[in-house]
Scaffold this motif. Structure first.
Motif, PDB file in Angstrom:
ATOM      1  N   TRP A  36      39.037 -37.932 129.026  1.00 20.17           N
ATOM      2  CA  TRP A  36      39.716 -37.077 130.005  1.00 20.17           C
ATOM      3  C   TRP A  36      38.761 -36.119 130.702  1.00 20.17           C
ATOM      4  O   TRP A  36      39.101 -35.552 131.746  1.00 20.17           O
ATOM      5  CB  TRP A  36      40.862 -36.314 129.345  1.00 20.17           C
ATOM      6  CG  TRP A  36      42.101 -37.168 129.284  1.00 20.17           C
ATOM      7  CD1 TRP A  36      42.582 -37.847 128.213  1.00 20.17           C
ATOM      8  CD2 TRP A  36      42.998 -37.431 130.376  1.00 20.17           C
ATOM      9  NE1 TRP A  36      43.727 -38.533 128.551  1.00 20.17           N
ATOM     10  CE2 TRP A  36      44.007 -38.292 129.877  1.00 20.17           C
ATOM     11  CE3 TRP A  36      43.057 -37.043 131.703  1.00 20.17           C
ATOM     12  CZ2 TRP A  36      45.051 -38.752 130.676  1.00 20.17           C
ATOM     13  CZ3 TRP A  36      44.095 -37.494 132.503  1.00 20.17           C
ATOM     14  CH2 TRP A  36      45.081 -38.341 131.981  1.00 20.17           C
TER      15      TRP A  36
ATOM     16  N   LEU B  87      42.100 -33.183 138.455  1.00 14.98           N
ATOM     17  CA  LEU B  87      43.383 -32.821 137.850  1.00 14.98           C
ATOM     18  C   LEU B  87      43.179 -32.253 136.452  1.00 14.98           C
ATOM     19  O   LEU B  87      43.789 -31.239 136.075  1.00 14.98           O
ATOM     20  CB  LEU B  87      44.316 -34.028 137.788  1.00 14.98           C
ATOM     21  CG  LEU B  87      45.645 -33.806 137.054  1.00 14.98           C
ATOM     22  CD1 LEU B  87      46.499 -32.756 137.772  1.00 14.98           C
ATOM     23  CD2 LEU B  87      46.421 -35.119 136.900  1.00 14.98           C
ATOM     24  N   THR B  88      42.327 -32.898 135.667  1.00 16.90           N
ATOM     25  CA  THR B  88      42.098 -32.455 134.292  1.00 16.90           C
ATOM     26  C   THR B  88      41.549 -31.039 134.264  1.00 16.90           C
ATOM     27  O   THR B  88      42.033 -30.190 133.495  1.00 16.90           O
ATOM     28  CB  THR B  88      41.123 -33.404 133.579  1.00 16.90           C
ATOM     29  OG1 THR B  88      41.614 -34.744 133.657  1.00 16.90           O
ATOM     30  CG2 THR B  88      40.962 -33.017 132.118  1.00 16.90           C
TER      31      THR B  88
ATOM     32  N   MET C 263      44.265 -28.492 135.235  1.00 16.19           N
ATOM     33  CA  MET C 263      45.196 -28.258 134.135  1.00 16.19           C
ATOM     34  C   MET C 263      44.540 -27.464 133.006  1.00 16.19           C
ATOM     35  O   MET C 263      45.173 -26.586 132.394  1.00 16.19           O
ATOM     36  CB  MET C 263      45.714 -29.589 133.596  1.00 16.19           C
ATOM     37  CG  MET C 263      46.719 -30.263 134.498  1.00 16.19           C
ATOM     38  SD  MET C 263      48.294 -29.359 134.506  1.00 16.19           S
ATOM     39  CE  MET C 263      49.341 -30.512 135.403  1.00 16.19           C
TER      40      MET C 263
ATOM     41  N   PHE D 260      49.286 -31.929 128.478  1.00 17.91           N
ATOM     42  CA  PHE D 260      49.285 -33.348 128.853  1.00 17.91           C
ATOM     43  C   PHE D 260      50.686 -33.863 129.178  1.00 17.91           C
ATOM     44  O   PHE D 260      50.813 -34.816 129.954  1.00 17.91           O
ATOM     45  CB  PHE D 260      48.610 -34.177 127.760  1.00 17.91           C
ATOM     46  CG  PHE D 260      47.114 -34.207 127.926  1.00 17.91           C
ATOM     47  CD1 PHE D 260      46.521 -35.115 128.777  1.00 17.91           C
ATOM     48  CD2 PHE D 260      46.312 -33.299 127.269  1.00 17.91           C
ATOM     49  CE1 PHE D 260      45.151 -35.135 128.958  1.00 17.91           C
ATOM     50  CE2 PHE D 260      44.942 -33.294 127.446  1.00 17.91           C
ATOM     51  CZ  PHE D 260      44.353 -34.219 128.292  1.00 17.91           C
TER      52      PHE D 260
ATOM     53  N   VAL E 165      50.676 -33.023 132.645  1.00 17.72           N
ATOM     54  CA  VAL E 165      49.840 -34.003 133.357  1.00 17.72           C
ATOM     55  C   VAL E 165      50.651 -35.263 133.646  1.00 17.72           C
ATOM     56  O   VAL E 165      50.616 -35.814 134.754  1.00 17.72           O
ATOM     57  CB  VAL E 165      48.578 -34.352 132.536  1.00 17.72           C
ATOM     58  CG1 VAL E 165      47.879 -35.586 133.116  1.00 17.72           C
ATOM     59  CG2 VAL E 165      47.605 -33.174 132.519  1.00 17.72           C
TER      60      VAL E 165
ATOM     61  N   TRP F 159      53.322 -34.519 136.263  1.00 20.29           N
ATOM     62  CA  TRP F 159      52.708 -34.384 137.588  1.00 20.29           C
ATOM     63  C   TRP F 159      52.708 -35.713 138.329  1.00 20.29           C
ATOM     64  O   TRP F 159      52.851 -35.765 139.547  1.00 20.29           O
ATOM     65  CB  TRP F 159      51.281 -33.857 137.438  1.00 20.29           C
ATOM     66  CG  TRP F 159      50.516 -33.767 138.725  1.00 20.29           C
ATOM     67  CD1 TRP F 159      50.445 -32.700 139.574  1.00 20.29           C
ATOM     68  CD2 TRP F 159      49.693 -34.790 139.312  1.00 20.29           C
ATOM     69  NE1 TRP F 159      49.642 -32.993 140.652  1.00 20.29           N
ATOM     70  CE2 TRP F 159      49.168 -34.267 140.519  1.00 20.29           C
ATOM     71  CE3 TRP F 159      49.346 -36.087 138.940  1.00 20.29           C
ATOM     72  CZ2 TRP F 159      48.314 -35.000 141.342  1.00 20.29           C
ATOM     73  CZ3 TRP F 159      48.509 -36.824 139.766  1.00 20.29           C
ATOM     74  CH2 TRP F 159      47.999 -36.283 140.941  1.00 20.29           C
TER      75      TRP F 159
ATOM     76  N   GLY G 203      52.056 -38.818 129.061  1.00 18.30           N
ATOM     77  CA  GLY G 203      51.335 -37.578 128.809  1.00 18.30           C
ATOM     78  C   GLY G 203      51.458 -37.126 127.362  1.00 18.30           C
ATOM     79  O   GLY G 203      50.489 -36.646 126.764  1.00 18.30           O
TER      80      GLY G 203
END
Length: 447
Positions: free
Chosen positions: A248, A255-256, A259, A287, A290, A293, A304
């Motif tokens: 990740w 995005l990671t 977040m 997650f 995530v 999303w 997630g």
């Protein structure tokens, strides 16, 4: 700026007014947050920004999902009711530019950046055409200074951008689309397929998903380089990772990191007294968000949730933050590294079934059907010339990524001898010309 708005309007003109409204409201809120000396008033403007941006996502992306869940709950309690889903069109790129706006307001509030006082510059930050539809999710602190300074033509940067565009185009039309041609028939008729065919389909879909999105990201970054603007890297050879945390750090990086900075870090700080349990809650919650999303479907939420749960062994072993370079100083990985990479790929591959499935019933039915005696059979009906050529293309694709795994992007060949560089270019052009398939859209355009 005008070209970016025209690009968005050309993709779907109906949402141009929404985009412009988002730009103006977030621009003004950033100025108001900074101009207020009273912290409570700053918080009010920040909360207004959060409510506005999150509210847009909730309405356009999740309204029908939550409405259906509400009526399902009523039915579960014996209250008979029915409803009709609203016909809500999803604005292109709303998840991406909304997160950019949220990050901007939070950075201004936390005094990490000064608010931008030029509405054209801020508009370009939000609507810059290479990234507005599918990212990367840029930070104002990295993007806006680049457009404030004069940019001179750079031959090396332009050529490198063209290389990245070529590599991204190859990943999309040759790798992703040929994988889709193999995976789609299996997923569309999975109940009729053998277990080995289902594994076959899951494998090619995992490659398709990666090649599709990384291909778009490379093209977006490459196009941006032609304008002298460097976007952040969004993928860094994630399948050469040996644990889920490292994966990740290299998968959908924009995005990671968003977040991690705006959800995980404050949440883990709040739960720090719970030590490892608090850390696990923070990771799993992050997650799940995530997954959510990505779309209004329980499949994404469970996707997630699973990825968050994969971190639990790393938390208890204390190895979550370790990121060892693979095969450092060597051509090939060790046996231990190879086993870890293969096991991680298998884990991600089967979890990606949730990403592809229409609903949870299909996802778990697909996974259940994998584990039968036909798993040891050979799916002869899918072993043809398309499979052979696609497999060879995949080997070449990952081979080039492996060679460039420690470089700035997957096709950085600027230091190679001239003949080798042009050999690569011509070879990719030939593959695109003769084996590329027509692509109607990118997978991540729906997000």
């Amino acid at each position: 700026m005008g070209a970016s708005l025209f690009f968005y309007a050309f993709a779907d003109w109906r949402f141009l007014i929404l985009l412009v409204t988002c730009i103006l409201i977030n621009f003004l809120l950033g100025l108001r947050i900074n101009s207020e000396s009273n912290e409570r008033k700053q918080q009010v403007y920040l909360y207004l920004g959060v409510i506005f941006n999150v509210g847009l996502l909730l309405y356009y992306k999740y309204f029908n999902f939550f409405l259906e869940g509400f009526y399902d709950m009523l039915n579960a309690f014996g209250v008979t009711s029915s409803h009709t889903a609203l016909s809500i069109l999803l604005p292109l790129g709303i998840s991406f530019f909304t997160f950019q706006n949220l990050g901007y307001l939070l950075d201004v509030y936390n005094e990490e950046i000064e608010p931008n006082s030029n509405v054209l510059e801020f508009s370009l930050f939000v609507a810059f055409f290479p990234k507005i539809l599918s990212g990367p999710i840029e930070r104002a602190s990295q993007f806006i200074p680049q457009i404030k300074t004069k940019r001179d033509f750079s031959y090396d940067t332009t050529v490198d951008g063209l290389r990245q565009i070529l590599w991204g185009l190859f990943a999309k039309v040759v790798i992703a689309e040929n994988c889709a041609a193999l995976a789609d028939p299996i997923f569309n008729s999975y109940q009729e397929q053998s277990s080995s065919a289902l594994v076959f389909g899951a494998f090619f879909y995992a490659i398709q998903l990666y090649a599709d999105f990384s291909g778009y990201s490379n093209m977006a970054i490459g196009v941006s380089k032609l304008f002298g603007i460097q976007l952040m890297r969004n993928f860094a050879t994630p399948f050469f990772s040996t644990n889920i945390a490292d994966f990740w750090r290299k998968w959908h990086i924009s995005l990671t990191t968003w977040m991690m900075d705006y959800v995980f870090t404050p949440l883990s700080f709040t739960l720090r007294r719970q030590q490892k349990l608090g850390l696990i809650v923070a990771i799993v919650t992050t997650f799940v968000l995530v997954g959510l999303w990505h779309g209004a479907n329980w499949t994404f939420i469970v996707y997630g949730l699973f990825h968050g749960m994969y971190f639990i062994p790393l938390v208890y072993s204390g190895s979550m933050n370790t990121s060892n370079a693979i095969a450092q100083g060597a051509w090939f990985p060790s046996i231990k590294e190879s086993v870890k990479m293969v096991m991680l790929f298998i884990l991600v591959m089967f979890t990606d079934i949730l990403f592809r499935a229409d609903n949870l019933t299909m996802a778990f039915d697909y996974l259940q059907r994998v584990f039968s005696w036909s798993l040891f059979s050979i799916p002869w009906e899918f072993l043809g010339s398309t499979t052979l050529f696609t497999s060879l293309f995949i080997l070449f694709f990952f081979g080039v990524e492996w060679i460039n795994r420690e470089k700035k992007h997957d096709f950085e060949v600027r230091n190679y001898p001239l003949l080798i560089r042009w050999g690569f270019y011509i070879f990719l052009f030939v593959l695109i010309l003769f084996f590329g398939k027509t692509a109607e859209t990118f997978i991540y355009f729906q997000f």
